[in-house]
Scaffold this active site. Structure first.
Site, PDB file in Angstrom:
ATOM      1  N   GLU A  40       0.982  -1.107  -0.021  1.00  0.00           N
ATOM      2  CA  GLU A  40       0.097  -0.113   0.152  1.00  0.00           C
ATOM      3  C   GLU A  40       0.992   1.263   0.133  1.00  0.00           C
ATOM      4  O   GLU A  40       1.833   1.191   0.900  1.00  0.00           O
ATOM      5  CB  GLU A  40      -1.022   0.141   1.282  1.00  0.00           C
ATOM      6  CG  GLU A  40      -1.606   1.178   1.594  1.00  0.00           C
ATOM      7  CD  GLU A  40      -2.277   1.127   3.132  1.00  0.00           C
ATOM      8  OE1 GLU A  40      -3.134   1.843   3.534  1.00  0.00           O
ATOM      9  OE2 GLU A  40      -1.583   0.494   3.863  1.00  0.00           O
ATOM     10  N   LYS A 110      -9.366   3.572  -0.968  1.00  0.00           N
ATOM     11  CA  LYS A 110      -9.617   3.144   0.164  1.00  0.00           C
ATOM     12  C   LYS A 110     -10.867   3.460   0.877  1.00  0.00           C
ATOM     13  O   LYS A 110     -10.764   4.764   0.847  1.00  0.00           O
ATOM     14  CB  LYS A 110      -8.173   3.215   1.017  1.00  0.00           C
ATOM     15  CG  LYS A 110      -8.230   2.212   2.408  1.00  0.00           C
ATOM     16  CD  LYS A 110      -6.950   2.692   2.970  1.00  0.00           C
ATOM     17  CE  LYS A 110      -6.728   1.846   4.394  1.00  0.00           C
ATOM     18  NZ  LYS A 110      -5.361   2.487   4.964  1.00  0.00           N
ATOM     19  N   CYS A 147      -5.302  -2.900   3.506  1.00  0.00           N
ATOM     20  CA  CYS A 147      -4.665  -2.677   5.013  1.00  0.00           C
ATOM     21  C   CYS A 147      -6.015  -2.710   5.881  1.00  0.00           C
ATOM     22  O   CYS A 147      -6.425  -3.760   6.169  1.00  0.00           O
ATOM     23  CB  CYS A 147      -4.118  -1.343   5.027  1.00  0.00           C
ATOM     24  SG  CYS A 147      -2.708  -1.292   6.552  1.00  0.00           S
TER      25      CYS A 147
END
Length: 269
Positions: A40, A110, A147
Protein backbone atom coordinates in the site's frame (compact mmCIF):
# COMPACT_ATOMS: atom_id res chain seq x y z
CA UNK A 1 -3.42 -18.91 -11.26
CA UNK A 2 0.23 -18.36 -10.34
CA UNK A 3 0.40 -15.63 -7.72
CA UNK A 4 3.09 -13.67 -5.92
CA UNK A 5 3.19 -11.14 -3.09
CA UNK A 6 6.12 -8.76 -2.82
CA UNK A 7 7.43 -6.47 -0.14
CA UNK A 8 10.08 -3.79 0.32
CA UNK A 9 10.65 -0.70 2.46
CA UNK A 10 9.44 2.45 0.71
CA UNK A 11 11.12 5.80 1.30
CA UNK A 12 10.45 9.46 0.50
CA UNK A 13 11.89 9.34 -3.05
CA UNK A 14 9.22 8.13 -5.48
CA UNK A 15 11.80 7.31 -8.16
CA UNK A 16 13.62 4.93 -5.82
CA UNK A 17 10.31 3.32 -4.84
CA UNK A 18 9.41 2.98 -8.50
CA UNK A 19 12.71 1.20 -9.12
CA UNK A 20 11.90 -1.33 -6.37
CA UNK A 21 8.43 -1.91 -7.84
CA UNK A 22 9.89 -2.44 -11.28
CA UNK A 23 12.45 -4.93 -9.94
CA UNK A 24 9.74 -7.00 -8.25
CA UNK A 25 7.51 -6.72 -11.33
CA UNK A 26 10.34 -8.00 -13.52
CA UNK A 27 10.96 -10.91 -11.15
CA UNK A 28 7.28 -11.82 -11.08
CA UNK A 29 6.99 -11.62 -14.85
CA UNK A 30 10.04 -13.83 -15.35
CA UNK A 31 8.56 -16.28 -12.86
CA UNK A 32 5.32 -16.56 -14.81
CA UNK A 33 3.06 -14.81 -12.31
CA UNK A 34 -0.51 -14.13 -13.35
CA UNK A 35 -0.91 -11.78 -10.38
CA UNK A 36 1.59 -9.79 -8.33
CA UNK A 37 0.47 -7.86 -5.23
CA UNK A 38 2.72 -5.09 -3.88
CA UNK A 39 2.23 -2.97 -0.73
CA UNK A 40 0.00 0.00 0.00
CA UNK A 41 0.96 3.63 -0.58
CA UNK A 42 4.51 3.06 -1.84
CA UNK A 43 4.73 6.13 -4.06
CA UNK A 44 6.31 7.90 -1.06
CA UNK A 45 6.63 7.00 2.62
CA UNK A 46 7.34 9.39 5.48
CA UNK A 47 7.77 8.27 9.08
CA UNK A 48 7.49 11.93 10.11
CA UNK A 49 5.79 14.85 8.34
CA UNK A 50 3.18 12.54 6.88
CA UNK A 51 1.28 15.50 5.50
CA UNK A 52 3.90 15.58 2.74
CA UNK A 53 2.01 12.86 0.91
CA UNK A 54 -0.32 15.69 -0.10
CA UNK A 55 2.57 17.38 -1.93
CA UNK A 56 3.90 14.26 -3.62
CA UNK A 57 0.63 12.51 -4.55
CA UNK A 58 0.30 11.77 -8.27
CA UNK A 59 -2.75 11.26 -10.49
CA UNK A 60 -3.49 7.94 -12.15
CA UNK A 61 -1.86 9.22 -15.34
CA UNK A 62 1.19 10.61 -13.48
CA UNK A 63 4.80 9.47 -13.96
CA UNK A 64 4.77 6.74 -11.29
CA UNK A 65 1.79 4.83 -12.65
CA UNK A 66 2.80 5.55 -16.26
CA UNK A 67 6.25 4.05 -15.67
CA UNK A 68 4.76 0.95 -14.05
CA UNK A 69 2.33 0.62 -16.96
CA UNK A 70 5.36 0.57 -19.26
CA UNK A 71 6.97 -2.09 -17.04
CA UNK A 72 3.98 -4.38 -17.63
CA UNK A 73 3.79 -3.83 -21.40
CA UNK A 74 3.81 -7.09 -23.33
CA UNK A 75 3.16 -9.12 -20.18
CA UNK A 76 0.06 -10.99 -18.98
CA UNK A 77 1.03 -10.38 -15.33
CA UNK A 78 -1.43 -8.15 -13.45
CA UNK A 79 0.35 -5.92 -10.93
CA UNK A 80 -1.59 -4.36 -8.04
CA UNK A 81 0.13 -1.67 -5.99
CA UNK A 82 -0.87 1.29 -3.81
CA UNK A 83 -0.23 5.00 -4.41
CA UNK A 84 -1.57 8.29 -3.06
CA UNK A 85 -3.70 10.21 -5.55
CA UNK A 86 -4.84 13.87 -5.28
CA UNK A 87 -8.45 14.57 -4.36
CA UNK A 88 -10.42 17.81 -4.65
CA UNK A 89 -10.61 18.56 -0.91
CA UNK A 90 -6.88 19.07 -0.31
CA UNK A 91 -6.33 15.57 1.03
CA UNK A 92 -5.40 12.53 -1.07
CA UNK A 93 -6.95 9.18 -1.88
CA UNK A 94 -5.16 5.98 -0.85
CA UNK A 95 -5.56 4.20 -4.17
CA UNK A 96 -4.77 0.75 -5.51
CA UNK A 97 -3.98 0.53 -9.20
CA UNK A 98 -4.16 -2.67 -11.25
CA UNK A 99 -1.88 -2.73 -14.28
CA UNK A 100 -1.56 -5.28 -17.10
CA UNK A 101 0.06 -5.22 -20.53
CA UNK A 102 0.72 -1.49 -20.39
CA UNK A 103 -2.80 -0.55 -19.32
CA UNK A 104 -4.57 0.58 -16.16
CA UNK A 105 -7.22 -2.13 -15.86
CA UNK A 106 -8.78 -1.02 -12.59
CA UNK A 107 -8.39 0.99 -9.40
CA UNK A 108 -9.80 1.03 -5.88
CA UNK A 109 -9.77 3.96 -3.45
CA UNK A 110 -9.54 2.93 0.21
CA UNK A 111 -12.82 3.12 2.13
CA UNK A 112 -11.79 2.49 5.76
CA UNK A 113 -9.05 4.80 7.04
CA UNK A 114 -6.60 3.97 9.81
CA UNK A 115 -7.88 6.23 12.59
CA UNK A 116 -6.83 3.80 15.30
CA UNK A 117 -4.00 2.93 17.70
CA UNK A 118 -3.24 6.65 18.06
CA UNK A 119 -2.89 7.23 14.32
CA UNK A 120 -5.15 9.38 12.13
CA UNK A 121 -4.90 8.57 8.44
CA UNK A 122 -7.93 10.76 7.72
CA UNK A 123 -5.91 13.88 8.58
CA UNK A 124 -4.31 13.58 5.15
CA UNK A 125 -6.34 10.94 3.33
CA UNK A 126 -9.92 11.20 2.12
CA UNK A 127 -12.11 8.08 2.48
CA UNK A 128 -13.69 6.96 -0.76
CA UNK A 129 -17.41 6.32 -1.10
CA UNK A 130 -17.17 4.09 -4.15
CA UNK A 131 -18.48 0.57 -4.43
CA UNK A 132 -16.11 -2.40 -3.93
CA UNK A 133 -14.03 -3.43 -6.94
CA UNK A 134 -13.69 -6.92 -8.46
CA UNK A 135 -11.39 -7.56 -11.44
CA UNK A 136 -10.90 -10.48 -13.79
CA UNK A 137 -7.36 -11.85 -13.63
CA UNK A 138 -6.53 -14.91 -15.73
CA UNK A 139 -10.16 -16.00 -15.59
CA UNK A 140 -10.44 -15.59 -11.81
CA UNK A 141 -12.42 -12.89 -10.00
CA UNK A 142 -10.17 -10.84 -7.71
CA UNK A 143 -11.50 -8.43 -5.06
CA UNK A 144 -9.53 -5.41 -3.87
CA UNK A 145 -9.02 -4.27 -0.27
CA UNK A 146 -6.37 -2.11 1.42
CA UNK A 147 -4.74 -2.62 4.84
CA UNK A 148 -7.22 -1.44 7.53
CA UNK A 149 -10.09 -2.68 5.34
CA UNK A 150 -9.27 -6.20 6.57
CA UNK A 151 -10.74 -5.31 9.99
CA UNK A 152 -14.17 -4.90 8.39
CA UNK A 153 -15.52 -8.32 7.35
CA UNK A 154 -18.48 -6.75 5.55
CA UNK A 155 -16.22 -5.54 2.73
CA UNK A 156 -14.67 -8.96 2.18
CA UNK A 157 -18.15 -10.52 2.15
CA UNK A 158 -19.40 -7.94 -0.39
CA UNK A 159 -16.46 -8.86 -2.62
CA UNK A 160 -17.22 -12.58 -2.24
CA UNK A 161 -20.86 -11.86 -3.07
CA UNK A 162 -19.63 -10.10 -6.21
CA UNK A 163 -17.88 -13.32 -7.25
CA UNK A 164 -14.40 -12.90 -5.81
CA UNK A 165 -12.42 -16.10 -5.30
CA UNK A 166 -9.25 -14.19 -4.45
CA UNK A 167 -8.94 -11.16 -2.15
CA UNK A 168 -5.87 -8.96 -2.40
CA UNK A 169 -4.70 -6.83 0.52
CA UNK A 170 -1.82 -4.41 -0.06
CA UNK A 171 -0.83 -2.97 3.31
CA UNK A 172 1.63 -0.97 5.38
CA UNK A 173 0.89 -2.69 8.69
CA UNK A 174 2.39 -0.66 11.51
CA UNK A 175 4.35 -2.43 14.24
CA UNK A 176 2.87 -2.47 17.74
CA UNK A 177 1.76 -4.69 20.62
CA UNK A 178 -0.09 -7.73 19.22
CA UNK A 179 -0.25 -6.13 15.76
CA UNK A 180 1.54 -9.05 14.07
CA UNK A 181 -1.02 -11.39 15.62
CA UNK A 182 -3.90 -9.22 14.43
CA UNK A 183 -2.50 -9.33 10.89
CA UNK A 184 -2.29 -13.11 10.73
CA UNK A 185 -5.61 -13.76 12.49
CA UNK A 186 -7.65 -11.39 10.33
CA UNK A 187 -6.13 -12.46 7.03
CA UNK A 188 -6.89 -16.07 7.96
CA UNK A 189 -10.41 -15.18 9.12
CA UNK A 190 -11.24 -13.35 5.88
CA UNK A 191 -10.02 -16.39 3.93
CA UNK A 192 -12.01 -18.90 6.01
CA UNK A 193 -15.28 -17.02 6.34
CA UNK A 194 -15.42 -16.38 2.58
CA UNK A 195 -13.58 -19.51 1.38
CA UNK A 196 -11.35 -17.21 -0.68
CA UNK A 197 -7.62 -17.00 -1.24
CA UNK A 198 -6.10 -13.94 0.44
CA UNK A 199 -2.94 -12.38 -0.98
CA UNK A 200 -1.66 -9.92 1.62
CA UNK A 201 1.38 -7.79 0.83
CA UNK A 202 2.85 -5.93 3.80
CA UNK A 203 5.49 -3.25 3.45
CA UNK A 204 8.61 -4.02 5.47
CA UNK A 205 11.11 -1.64 7.05
CA UNK A 206 11.58 0.08 10.43
CA UNK A 207 7.92 1.12 10.84
CA UNK A 208 6.02 -1.79 9.26
CA UNK A 209 6.00 -5.52 9.88
CA UNK A 210 6.32 -7.03 6.39
CA UNK A 211 5.05 -10.61 6.89
CA UNK A 212 3.40 -10.83 3.47
CA UNK A 213 1.25 -13.97 3.22
CA UNK A 214 -0.76 -16.09 0.81
CA UNK A 215 -3.55 -17.95 2.60
CA UNK A 216 -5.82 -20.53 0.96
CA UNK A 217 -9.64 -20.83 1.34
CA UNK A 218 -9.30 -23.25 4.27
CA UNK A 219 -6.96 -20.94 6.18
CA UNK A 220 -3.66 -22.65 5.42
CA UNK A 221 -0.70 -20.33 4.88
CA UNK A 222 0.71 -21.40 1.51
CA UNK A 223 3.59 -18.90 1.44
CA UNK A 224 4.94 -16.10 3.60
CA UNK A 225 7.82 -13.69 4.01
CA UNK A 226 9.48 -12.41 7.17
CA UNK A 227 10.64 -8.81 7.57
CA UNK A 228 13.02 -8.81 4.59
CA UNK A 229 12.32 -7.60 1.03
CA UNK A 230 11.39 -10.24 -1.51
CA UNK A 231 8.67 -12.27 -3.20
CA UNK A 232 6.55 -15.20 -2.01
CA UNK A 233 4.75 -17.50 -4.45
CA UNK A 234 1.74 -19.82 -4.50
CA UNK A 235 -0.63 -21.40 -7.00
CA UNK A 236 -4.17 -20.17 -6.34
CA UNK A 237 -5.90 -23.16 -7.86
CA UNK A 238 -9.61 -22.60 -8.68
CA UNK A 239 -10.22 -26.32 -8.14
CA UNK A 240 -8.93 -25.92 -4.58
CA UNK A 241 -11.36 -23.04 -4.11
CA UNK A 242 -14.27 -25.11 -5.41
CA UNK A 243 -13.28 -28.05 -3.20
CA UNK A 244 -13.05 -25.79 -0.15
CA UNK A 245 -16.50 -24.38 -0.85
CA UNK A 246 -17.93 -27.91 -1.05
CA UNK A 247 -16.23 -28.95 2.19
CA UNK A 248 -16.99 -25.71 4.04
CA UNK A 249 -20.12 -24.24 2.41
CA UNK A 250 -20.34 -21.16 4.63
CA UNK A 251 -21.44 -18.94 1.76
CA UNK A 252 -24.31 -21.30 0.97
CA UNK A 253 -25.26 -21.93 4.61
CA UNK A 254 -25.43 -18.35 5.85
CA UNK A 255 -28.73 -16.84 6.96
CA UNK A 256 -27.94 -13.13 6.63
CA UNK A 257 -26.80 -10.93 3.75
CA UNK A 258 -24.55 -7.88 3.84
CA UNK A 259 -26.29 -4.79 2.50
CA UNK A 260 -23.97 -2.28 0.82
CA UNK A 261 -26.59 0.41 1.42
CA UNK A 262 -26.37 0.15 5.21
CA UNK A 263 -24.12 3.17 5.57
CA UNK A 264 -25.00 4.64 2.20
CA UNK A 265 -22.77 5.99 -0.53
CA UNK A 266 -21.69 9.52 0.27
CA UNK A 267 -21.86 8.95 4.04
CA UNK A 268 -18.10 8.54 4.49
CA UNK A 269 -16.11 11.56 5.55
Amino acid sequence: MRTAVGQFAAGPDWKENLARCRELTDQATRGGADLLVLPEGVLARFTEDRHRIRELAQPLDGPFVSALREATAGSATTVIVGIHEPSDDGRVFNTLVALRDGELVGHYRKIHLYDAFGDQESANVRPADERPVVLDVAGTKVGLMTCYDVRFPELARLLADAGAEVLVLPAAWVRGPAKERHWEVMITARALENTCWVLASGECGPRNIGNSMIVDPLGTVRARLDSSPGLAWAEADPEATAAARRTLPVLANRRFAVDSRLLGLGALR
